[in-house]
Design a protein around this motif. Structure first.
Motif, PDB file in Angstrom:
ATOM      1  N   HIS A  42       4.672  -2.161   0.310  1.00  0.00           N
ATOM      2  CA  HIS A  42       3.761  -2.288   1.136  1.00  0.00           C
ATOM      3  C   HIS A  42       4.280  -3.944   1.447  1.00  0.00           C
ATOM      4  O   HIS A  42       3.944  -4.158   2.596  1.00  0.00           O
ATOM      5  CB  HIS A  42       2.649  -2.527   0.263  1.00  0.00           C
ATOM      6  CG  HIS A  42       1.439  -2.838   1.232  1.00  0.00           C
ATOM      7  ND1 HIS A  42       0.763  -2.153   2.104  1.00  0.00           N
ATOM      8  CD2 HIS A  42       0.788  -4.123   1.278  1.00  0.00           C
ATOM      9  CE1 HIS A  42      -0.219  -2.807   2.901  1.00  0.00           C
ATOM     10  NE2 HIS A  42      -0.219  -3.804   2.401  1.00  0.00           N
ATOM     11  N   ARG A  45       6.322  -3.639   4.470  1.00  0.00           N
ATOM     12  CA  ARG A  45       5.671  -3.291   5.549  1.00  0.00           C
ATOM     13  C   ARG A  45       4.781  -4.655   6.216  1.00  0.00           C
ATOM     14  O   ARG A  45       4.764  -4.857   7.405  1.00  0.00           O
ATOM     15  CB  ARG A  45       4.496  -2.216   5.457  1.00  0.00           C
ATOM     16  CG  ARG A  45       5.206  -0.716   5.326  1.00  0.00           C
ATOM     17  CD  ARG A  45       6.019  -0.378   6.363  1.00  0.00           C
ATOM     18  NE  ARG A  45       5.313  -0.019   7.621  1.00  0.00           N
ATOM     19  CZ  ARG A  45       6.171   0.041   8.591  1.00  0.00           C
ATOM     20  NH1 ARG A  45       7.279  -0.218   8.799  1.00  0.00           N
ATOM     21  NH2 ARG A  45       5.355   0.695   9.684  1.00  0.00           N
ATOM     22  N   GLU A  46       4.275  -5.260   5.428  1.00  0.00           N
ATOM     23  CA  GLU A  46       3.849  -6.633   5.772  1.00  0.00           C
ATOM     24  C   GLU A  46       4.845  -7.463   6.460  1.00  0.00           C
ATOM     25  O   GLU A  46       4.420  -8.140   7.436  1.00  0.00           O
ATOM     26  CB  GLU A  46       3.159  -7.399   4.541  1.00  0.00           C
ATOM     27  CG  GLU A  46       2.012  -6.888   4.067  1.00  0.00           C
ATOM     28  CD  GLU A  46       1.219  -7.456   2.837  1.00  0.00           C
ATOM     29  OE1 GLU A  46       2.006  -8.371   2.279  1.00  0.00           O
ATOM     30  OE2 GLU A  46       0.093  -7.214   2.556  1.00  0.00           O
ATOM     31  N   ILE A  49       5.625  -5.290   9.851  1.00  0.00           N
ATOM     32  CA  ILE A  49       4.906  -5.139  11.202  1.00  0.00           C
ATOM     33  C   ILE A  49       3.635  -5.751  10.988  1.00  0.00           C
ATOM     34  O   ILE A  49       2.903  -6.164  12.092  1.00  0.00           O
ATOM     35  CB  ILE A  49       4.342  -3.402  11.154  1.00  0.00           C
ATOM     36  CG1 ILE A  49       3.631  -3.266   9.820  1.00  0.00           C
ATOM     37  CG2 ILE A  49       5.390  -2.494  11.270  1.00  0.00           C
ATOM     38  CD1 ILE A  49       2.658  -1.981   9.860  1.00  0.00           C
ATOM     39  N   GLU A  53      -1.856  -5.282   9.999  1.00  0.00           N
ATOM     40  CA  GLU A  53      -1.167  -3.966  10.561  1.00  0.00           C
ATOM     41  C   GLU A  53      -0.755  -2.934   9.359  1.00  0.00           C
ATOM     42  O   GLU A  53      -0.987  -1.776   9.171  1.00  0.00           O
ATOM     43  CB  GLU A  53      -0.158  -4.138  11.221  1.00  0.00           C
ATOM     44  CG  GLU A  53      -0.509  -4.826  12.814  1.00  0.00           C
ATOM     45  CD  GLU A  53      -0.882  -6.282  12.730  1.00  0.00           C
ATOM     46  OE1 GLU A  53      -0.618  -7.006  11.563  1.00  0.00           O
ATOM     47  OE2 GLU A  53      -1.485  -6.915  13.410  1.00  0.00           O
ATOM     48  N   ALA A  54      -0.222  -3.728   8.378  1.00  0.00           N
ATOM     49  CA  ALA A  54       0.217  -2.892   7.076  1.00  0.00           C
ATOM     50  C   ALA A  54      -0.940  -2.335   6.486  1.00  0.00           C
ATOM     51  O   ALA A  54      -1.182  -1.067   6.150  1.00  0.00           O
ATOM     52  CB  ALA A  54       1.318  -3.563   6.118  1.00  0.00           C
ATOM     53  N   LYS A  55      -2.031  -3.084   6.533  1.00  0.00           N
ATOM     54  CA  LYS A  55      -3.354  -2.689   5.863  1.00  0.00           C
ATOM     55  C   LYS A  55      -3.873  -1.433   6.444  1.00  0.00           C
ATOM     56  O   LYS A  55      -4.265  -0.635   5.810  1.00  0.00           O
ATOM     57  CB  LYS A  55      -4.097  -3.897   5.715  1.00  0.00           C
ATOM     58  CG  LYS A  55      -5.521  -3.421   4.898  1.00  0.00           C
ATOM     59  CD  LYS A  55      -6.286  -4.469   4.587  1.00  0.00           C
ATOM     60  CE  LYS A  55      -7.769  -3.903   4.158  1.00  0.00           C
ATOM     61  NZ  LYS A  55      -8.808  -4.173   4.970  1.00  0.00           N
ATOM     62  N   ALA A  56      -3.933  -1.585   7.717  1.00  0.00           N
ATOM     63  CA  ALA A  56      -4.668  -0.512   8.712  1.00  0.00           C
ATOM     64  C   ALA A  56      -3.765   0.685   8.347  1.00  0.00           C
ATOM     65  O   ALA A  56      -4.465   1.713   8.380  1.00  0.00           O
ATOM     66  CB  ALA A  56      -4.632  -0.945  10.060  1.00  0.00           C
ATOM     67  N   GLU A  57      -2.409   0.706   8.297  1.00  0.00           N
ATOM     68  CA  GLU A  57      -1.772   1.839   8.406  1.00  0.00           C
ATOM     69  C   GLU A  57      -2.016   2.504   6.867  1.00  0.00           C
ATOM     70  O   GLU A  57      -1.813   3.872   6.921  1.00  0.00           O
ATOM     71  CB  GLU A  57      -0.126   1.123   8.126  1.00  0.00           C
ATOM     72  CG  GLU A  57       0.806   2.390   8.246  1.00  0.00           C
ATOM     73  CD  GLU A  57       2.233   1.566   8.302  1.00  0.00           C
ATOM     74  OE1 GLU A  57       2.804   1.892   9.467  1.00  0.00           O
ATOM     75  OE2 GLU A  57       2.634   1.155   7.383  1.00  0.00           O
ATOM     76  N   ALA A  58      -2.156   1.775   5.860  1.00  0.00           N
ATOM     77  CA  ALA A  58      -2.437   2.384   4.546  1.00  0.00           C
ATOM     78  C   ALA A  58      -3.956   2.514   4.261  1.00  0.00           C
ATOM     79  O   ALA A  58      -4.350   2.510   3.005  1.00  0.00           O
ATOM     80  CB  ALA A  58      -1.689   1.521   3.424  1.00  0.00           C
TER      81      ALA A  58
END
Ligand SMILES: *Cc1c(COP(=O)(O)O)cnc(C)c1O
Length: 395
Positions: A42, A45-46, A49, A53-58
């Motif tokens: 994670h 990803r932070e 992107i 955005e990383a939070k939305a993705e997960a």
């Protein structure tokens, strides 16, 4: 039951076991690799992107945090809040209770320092009255004596389930029955019990429960959670609000989030939250009853070995003992013993008297060495610790 093959597998999934005999699971356990990897993935990803955005993705995985924790303690997902550690989780529950002058808080002699200072603040600020139930001769709380302390002014029973410093398990379910019979709120500090033994909020009958990620649950540091029974959560005004816990619905009004999420913060350690969910599922897969059974056996092996030396005093109490083993070595400071073991690749920790002042002062103990085992430890790691302590008696 956990077989030797299972243990080999759990160790293969825990890189830290290659490097140390880790007997500091009550401090911070070695995380399974899967927990570590989920956090790192994670964070990657932070970096790559962007954090939002990383939070939305997960998003789905973040939502799955709640059933993962709820499943661990027999709660409902809406009764769980993610909070950065056990102390703040406990605080959000305790400081949200409206105390008035003369309201009584019943606690135990083995209470944890941070909690007790909360009671002292409630006394200073609101005139609350602190009542301490004594230990029975065995060391755990005397439940009959606790019940006798109850009056019509008793507002809260607040107890540490497994104290961090004495090997005992307090009889949470017996206390829960009493709390229910008398209609009194029951707050349980389960920081050392969640992940170490089966903890079920319905069997225990607690209204609120706090726990941390990094100890026996083997989650990331900087994570913890709070359980609040749904009906109670919906009736409590959190001591602090933010725009995640509540919504600013009009110039002079707000609406608080339903359920336990009203106790959360908007900003948090998102990667850690995912890692904690992995740790909760991992513990459930291993099985809490099996974990407790193996921990008891490992701890007994350690106590038995240490107790055979004239220069060692095992300080654990309680008829039912847990994975926490405490001892002192004659003529040596706890810190010195801790360092000597550390030099030999054996991790333990030191509990200082002020972590649980009432209990340790009464017992005349300034500090203790704490060796806390977990199911992935090997018998030979326990034996190495026993031999290392034996050598301290010779030199
Ligand atoms: C460690 C501990 C705490 C505090 O947990 P944090 O996650 O460090 O805030 C609270 N209660 C007990 C009994 C503990 O052992």
């Amino acid at each position: 039951m956990i077989t030797p093959d299972d243990i080999a597998c759990y160790r293969a999934e825990t890189r830290g076991t290659e490097h140390v005999a880790h007997l500091n699971n009550a401090g911070a356990s070695l995380p399974p690799d899967a927990v570590h990897e989920r956090v790192i993935r994670h964070l990657d990803r932070e970096r790559d992107i962007g954090g939002y955005e990383a939070k939305a993705e997960a998003a789905n995985e973040f939502e799955a945090f709640y059933p993962a924790i709820a499943g661990l303690i027999g709660a409902k997902p809406q009764e769980i809040a993610f909070i950065e550690n056990a102390t703040r989780a406990w605080d959000m529950a305790f400081y949200s209770l409206p105390f008035r002058e003369g309201d009584e808080i019943i606690t135990v002699e083995t209470e944890y320092a941070s909690n007790f200072m909360g009671y002292l603040q409630a006394r200073k600020r609101h005139g609350a009255v602190i009542k301490v139930a004594p230990c029975a001769p065995s060391g755990r709380v005397d439940v009959a004596a606790l019940e006798k302390l109850i009056t019509s002014r008793t507002k809260l029973i607040s107890v540490t389930h497994v104290p961090s410093h004495s090997g005992i398990i307090n009889p949470a379910a017996e206390i829960g029955r009493i709390a229910r019979q008398h209609g009194i709120l029951f707050l349980l500090d389960a920081c050392q019990s969640v992940g170490q033994l089966p903890v079920d909020v319905n069997e225990i009958g607690c209204d609120m429960l706090s726990a941390t990620g990094r100890k026996f649950l083997r989650g990331p540091r900087g994570t913890g959670f709070l359980y609040v029974r749904e009906e109670l959560a919906n009736s409590l005004e959190p001591v602090m609000l933010d725009l995640h816990a509540a919504e600013w619905t009009g110039e002079d009004q707000y609406r608080i989030e339903a359920g336990a999420r009203r106790f959360e913060n908007w900003e948090c350690f998102f990667a850690g939250k995912l890692g904690l969910a992995v740790a909760a599922r991992y513990a459930q897969k291993v099985g809490l009853a099996a974990i407790a059974e193996r921990n008891t056996a490992l701890a007994e092996r350690l106590r038995g070995g240490l107790a055979s030396f004239a220069h060692v005093d095992v300080r654990d109490r309680g008829e039912e003992k847990c994975a926490i083993v405490t001892f002192t070595v004659k003529g040596r400071e706890a810190a010195e013993v801790h360092h000597a073991l550390r030099q030999q690749g054996i991790n333990t920790s030191v509990s200082s008297g002020d972590y649980s002042r009432l209990d340790l002062t009464r017992r005349g103990i300034k500090s203790l060495v704490r060796a806390s085992v977990h199911y992935y430890n090997l018998e030979n790691e326990i034996d190495r610790c026993i031999e290392a302590v034996a050598r301290l008696g010779r030199g």
